[in-house]
Design a protein around this motif. Structure first.
Motif, PDB file in Angstrom:
ATOM      1  N   THR A   1      35.323  17.224   8.375  1.00  0.00           N
ATOM      2  CA  THR A   1      34.072  17.960   8.222  1.00  0.00           C
ATOM      3  C   THR A   1      33.031  17.100   7.825  1.00  0.00           C
ATOM      4  OG1 THR A   1      34.866  18.355   5.777  1.00  0.00           O
ATOM      5  CG2 THR A   1      35.449  19.844   7.336  1.00  0.00           C
ATOM      6  N   SER A   2      31.824  17.577   8.123  1.00  0.00           N
ATOM      7  CA  SER A   2      30.600  16.760   7.727  1.00  0.00           C
ATOM      8  C   SER A   2      29.549  17.647   7.529  1.00  0.00           C
ATOM      9  CB  SER A   2      30.137  15.883   9.052  1.00  0.00           C
ATOM     10  OG  SER A   2      28.625  15.257   8.873  1.00  0.00           O
ATOM     11  N   ALA A   3      28.992  17.522   6.170  1.00  0.00           N
ATOM     12  CA  ALA A   3      28.390  18.550   5.572  1.00  0.00           C
ATOM     13  C   ALA A   3      28.539  20.107   5.999  1.00  0.00           C
ATOM     14  CB  ALA A   3      26.698  18.251   6.052  1.00  0.00           C
ATOM     15  N   GLY A   4      29.760  20.332   5.553  1.00  0.00           N
ATOM     16  CA  GLY A   4      30.319  21.717   6.003  1.00  0.00           C
ATOM     17  C   GLY A   4      30.723  21.829   7.225  1.00  0.00           C
ATOM     18  N   ILE A   5      30.429  21.055   8.348  1.00  0.00           N
ATOM     19  CA  ILE A   5      30.526  21.391   9.694  1.00  0.00           C
ATOM     20  C   ILE A   5      31.663  20.750  10.259  1.00  0.00           C
ATOM     21  CG2 ILE A   5      29.475  21.268  12.248  1.00  0.00           C
ATOM     22  CD1 ILE A   5      26.942  21.176  10.959  1.00  0.00           C
ATOM     23  N   THR A   6      32.543  21.582  11.055  1.00  0.00           N
ATOM     24  CA  THR A   6      33.810  20.805  11.359  1.00  0.00           C
ATOM     25  C   THR A   6      33.481  20.248  12.558  1.00  0.00           C
ATOM     26  OG1 THR A   6      35.323  22.552  10.558  1.00  0.00           O
ATOM     27  CG2 THR A   6      36.292  21.364  12.292  1.00  0.00           C
ATOM     28  N   LEU A   7      33.768  18.619  12.826  1.00  0.00           N
ATOM     29  CA  LEU A   7      33.760  17.877  13.968  1.00  0.00           C
ATOM     30  C   LEU A   7      35.072  17.695  14.623  1.00  0.00           C
ATOM     31  CD1 LEU A   7      31.138  15.205  12.739  1.00  0.00           C
ATOM     32  CD2 LEU A   7      30.846  17.372  13.272  1.00  0.00           C
ATOM     33  N   ALA A   8      35.073  17.627  15.876  1.00  0.00           N
ATOM     34  CA  ALA A   8      36.092  17.449  16.735  1.00  0.00           C
ATOM     35  C   ALA A   8      36.306  15.788  17.093  1.00  0.00           C
ATOM     36  CB  ALA A   8      36.335  18.179  18.028  1.00  0.00           C
ATOM     37  N   GLY A   9      37.257  15.066  17.290  1.00  0.00           N
ATOM     38  CA  GLY A   9      37.271  13.929  17.187  1.00  0.00           C
ATOM     39  C   GLY A   9      38.540  13.693  17.934  1.00  0.00           C
ATOM     40  N   HIS A  10      38.409  12.150  18.444  1.00  0.00           N
ATOM     41  CA  HIS A  10      39.741  11.620  19.008  1.00  0.00           C
ATOM     42  C   HIS A  10      40.068  10.148  18.436  1.00  0.00           C
ATOM     43  CE1 HIS A  10      38.834  13.413  23.221  1.00  0.00           C
ATOM     44  NE2 HIS A  10      39.723  14.489  22.485  1.00  0.00           N
ATOM     45  N   LEU A  11      41.200  10.147  17.671  1.00  0.00           N
ATOM     46  CA  LEU A  11      41.523   8.983  16.857  1.00  0.00           C
ATOM     47  C   LEU A  11      42.544   8.127  18.109  1.00  0.00           C
ATOM     48  CD1 LEU A  11      41.700   7.154  14.622  1.00  0.00           C
ATOM     49  CD2 LEU A  11      43.573   8.180  13.528  1.00  0.00           C
ATOM     50  N   TYR A  12      41.886   6.775  18.593  1.00  0.00           N
ATOM     51  CA  TYR A  12      42.724   5.957  19.314  1.00  0.00           C
ATOM     52  C   TYR A  12      43.614   5.047  18.414  1.00  0.00           C
ATOM     53  CZ  TYR A  12      39.897   7.849  23.097  1.00  0.00           C
ATOM     54  OH  TYR A  12      39.328   8.841  24.097  1.00  0.00           O
ATOM     55  N   THR A  13      44.757   4.703  18.636  1.00  0.00           N
ATOM     56  CA  THR A  13      45.476   3.589  17.987  1.00  0.00           C
ATOM     57  C   THR A  13      46.170   2.819  19.025  1.00  0.00           C
ATOM     58  OG1 THR A  13      47.323   5.422  17.595  1.00  0.00           O
ATOM     59  CG2 THR A  13      45.610   4.945  15.783  1.00  0.00           C
ATOM     60  N   PRO A  14      46.711   1.839  18.547  1.00  0.00           N
ATOM     61  CA  PRO A  14      47.490   0.771  19.650  1.00  0.00           C
ATOM     62  C   PRO A  14      48.920   1.686  19.976  1.00  0.00           C
ATOM     63  CG  PRO A  14      46.689  -0.192  17.767  1.00  0.00           C
ATOM     64  CD  PRO A  14      46.331   0.863  17.543  1.00  0.00           C
TER      65      PRO A  14
ATOM     66  N   LEU B   1      45.812  -0.676   9.958  1.00  0.00           N
ATOM     67  CA  LEU B   1      44.798  -0.943  11.049  1.00  0.00           C
ATOM     68  C   LEU B   1      43.459  -1.201  10.402  1.00  0.00           C
ATOM     69  CD1 LEU B   1      46.327   1.377  13.639  1.00  0.00           C
ATOM     70  CD2 LEU B   1      46.710  -1.392  13.611  1.00  0.00           C
ATOM     71  N   ALA B   2      42.630  -2.321  11.216  1.00  0.00           N
ATOM     72  CA  ALA B   2      41.512  -2.014  10.740  1.00  0.00           C
ATOM     73  C   ALA B   2      40.826  -1.049  11.937  1.00  0.00           C
ATOM     74  CB  ALA B   2      40.697  -3.383  11.102  1.00  0.00           C
TER      75      ALA B   2
ATOM     76  N   GLY C   1      44.437  -3.724  19.446  1.00  0.00           N
ATOM     77  CA  GLY C   1      44.785  -3.510  17.918  1.00  0.00           C
ATOM     78  C   GLY C   1      44.119  -2.997  17.042  1.00  0.00           C
ATOM     79  N   PHE C   2      42.925  -2.324  17.395  1.00  0.00           N
ATOM     80  CA  PHE C   2      42.153  -1.470  16.403  1.00  0.00           C
ATOM     81  C   PHE C   2      42.559   0.016  16.421  1.00  0.00           C
ATOM     82  CE2 PHE C   2      39.656  -5.296  17.087  1.00  0.00           C
ATOM     83  CZ  PHE C   2      39.405  -5.662  15.909  1.00  0.00           C
ATOM     84  N   ALA C   3      42.374   0.779  15.416  1.00  0.00           N
ATOM     85  CA  ALA C   3      42.030   2.189  15.393  1.00  0.00           C
ATOM     86  C   ALA C   3      40.645   2.348  15.543  1.00  0.00           C
ATOM     87  CB  ALA C   3      42.337   2.828  14.160  1.00  0.00           C
ATOM     88  N   ALA C   4      40.356   3.220  16.404  1.00  0.00           N
ATOM     89  CA  ALA C   4      39.150   3.779  16.886  1.00  0.00           C
ATOM     90  C   ALA C   4      38.717   5.194  16.816  1.00  0.00           C
ATOM     91  CB  ALA C   4      38.557   3.392  18.252  1.00  0.00           C
ATOM     92  N   LEU C   5      37.647   5.757  16.032  1.00  0.00           N
ATOM     93  CA  LEU C   5      37.777   6.978  16.184  1.00  0.00           C
ATOM     94  C   LEU C   5      36.236   7.452  16.736  1.00  0.00           C
ATOM     95  CD1 LEU C   5      38.151   9.776  14.689  1.00  0.00           C
ATOM     96  CD2 LEU C   5      37.015   9.140  12.734  1.00  0.00           C
ATOM     97  N   THR C   6      36.551   8.458  17.800  1.00  0.00           N
ATOM     98  CA  THR C   6      35.120   8.799  18.430  1.00  0.00           C
ATOM     99  C   THR C   6      35.202  10.370  18.032  1.00  0.00           C
ATOM    100  OG1 THR C   6      36.471   9.674  20.382  1.00  0.00           O
ATOM    101  CG2 THR C   6      35.451   7.616  20.331  1.00  0.00           C
ATOM    102  N   TYR C   7      34.040  10.845  18.257  1.00  0.00           N
ATOM    103  CA  TYR C   7      33.782  12.385  17.535  1.00  0.00           C
ATOM    104  C   TYR C   7      32.762  12.965  18.320  1.00  0.00           C
ATOM    105  CZ  TYR C   7      30.381  10.325  14.497  1.00  0.00           C
ATOM    106  OH  TYR C   7      29.570   9.568  14.147  1.00  0.00           O
ATOM    107  N   ASP C   8      32.490  14.512  18.600  1.00  0.00           N
ATOM    108  CA  ASP C   8      31.357  14.972  19.054  1.00  0.00           C
ATOM    109  C   ASP C   8      30.249  15.172  17.686  1.00  0.00           C
ATOM    110  OD1 ASP C   8      32.253  15.007  21.714  1.00  0.00           O
ATOM    111  OD2 ASP C   8      33.104  17.001  21.256  1.00  0.00           O
TER     112      ASP C   8
END
Length: 308
Positions: free
Chosen positions: A8-21, A29-30, A57-64
């Motif tokens: 959530t961000s300021a009460g709004i649900t955000l959809a994301g993709h978490l990429y991991t090795p 992980l960093a 080797g990083f975790a990376a979070l993208t989101y709309d």
């Protein structure tokens, strides 16, 4: 490996993709928050960079962003810089809840307008240990003077007139007017290289995604015009800043001005022969060549003063 996530961000649900090795790590992980361009979605250029970070080797979070893509929020197609900055901070907050992430080793990467969002987010959120941008744009400046700084002042005044009328329309309970952010091919060609390449990425198979935002609400305009991405950039130090831009990009001057205002440690890296949109897809390997050592060094361990 990609995992679908929400936060959530300021009460709004955000959809994301978490990429991991794909291979198990020896410890936490960093991680890097990767924020997409204005009107883009997580599956486009943000996803391309996130996958490469995960492969390294990083975790990376993208989101709309809120109001766009698969994320919640209405009116749809709203581009609110204050909310976009909050989205970055709340993406960091989400990462701190994940057991596989080291909450002391989180960075941020912003592409295009998100290059102008991750910096103010990091200025006031010390959990963000290192900041990088690709084809950074201050969207407020973009609306005020155009991508190359030569926009006719009458364009801005017309946009603000339309924004004011939109607020009156909304107050009357009528549907909120929207503005197209996708020109026709003919309009794009007439607008020059920057306009045409943006059209080619977002309006053809090169980069188009069915959930991208093709319109902004007119009520977004005055919010955007009020925004100043880089006015507090000097407060980012001593945390490091890396800005990457194509030397043929119409928007390259924005990265130059931002780096001038920033304090050390800072670095501006040029991708020779590249335009603004080229860094979305065609030059991702070259940009990543700069990003990986930057984040590896500056997210490697708990240090008081990392260097760029």
């Amino acid at each position: 490996m990609r995992t679908d996530v929400t936060f959530t961000s300021a009460g709004i649900t955000l959809a994301g993709h978490l990429y991991t090795p794909d291979t198990a790590a020896d410890g936490p992980l960093a991680a890097v928050v990767v924020a997409h361009p204005g009107a883009g979605v997580k599956e486009q250029t943000a996803g391309a960079y996130a996958r490469r970070l995960a492969d390294a080797g990083f975790a990376a979070l993208t989101y709309d962003a809120a109001y766009q893509g698969e994320s919640g929020g209405t009116p749809r197609g709203t581009e609110d810089p204050a909310q976009r900055v909050e989205d970055v901070k709340n993406a960091v907050s989400y990462l701190t809840t994940r057991p596989e992430i080291d909450s002391d080793r989180i960075g941020a990467l912003g592409i295009c307008s998100s290059g102008g969002y991750v910096i103010p987010a990091a200025v006031t959120d010390h959990r963000i240990r290192a900041v990088a941008t690709a084809s950074a744009v201050d969207l407020g400046l973009y609306f005020r003077v155009g991508p190359d700084g030569t926009q006719d002042p009458a364009v801005l005044q017309a946009l603000l007139d339309a924004a004011a009328a939109a607020r009156t329309t909304e107050a009357a309970g009528e549907p909120l007017p929207t503005m197209s952010v996708r020109p026709t091919e003919e309009e794009a060609r007439a607008g020059g290289r920057y306009s045409y390449e943006a059209w080619e990425y977002y309006s053809t198979d090169r980069g188009r995604h069915p959930r991208q935002a093709d319109e902004f609400t007119f009520s977004s305009v005055d919010k955007i015009v009020n925004f100043d991405a880089f006015h507090l950039i000097g407060l980012l130090a001593p945390r490091p800043l890396l800005m990457v831009a194509g030397n043929e990009a119409a928007t390259a001057w924005m990265s130059e001005e931002a780096v001038k205002k920033a304090n050390e440690p800072k670095r501006l890296h040029w991708i020779e022969g590249a335009s603004h949109v080229d860094l979305y897809d065609r030059y991702v390997p070259q940009v990543t060549t700069e990003l990986l050592p930057f984040f590896t060094q500056n997210l490697a361990a708990k240090t008081a003063h990392a260097t760029a």
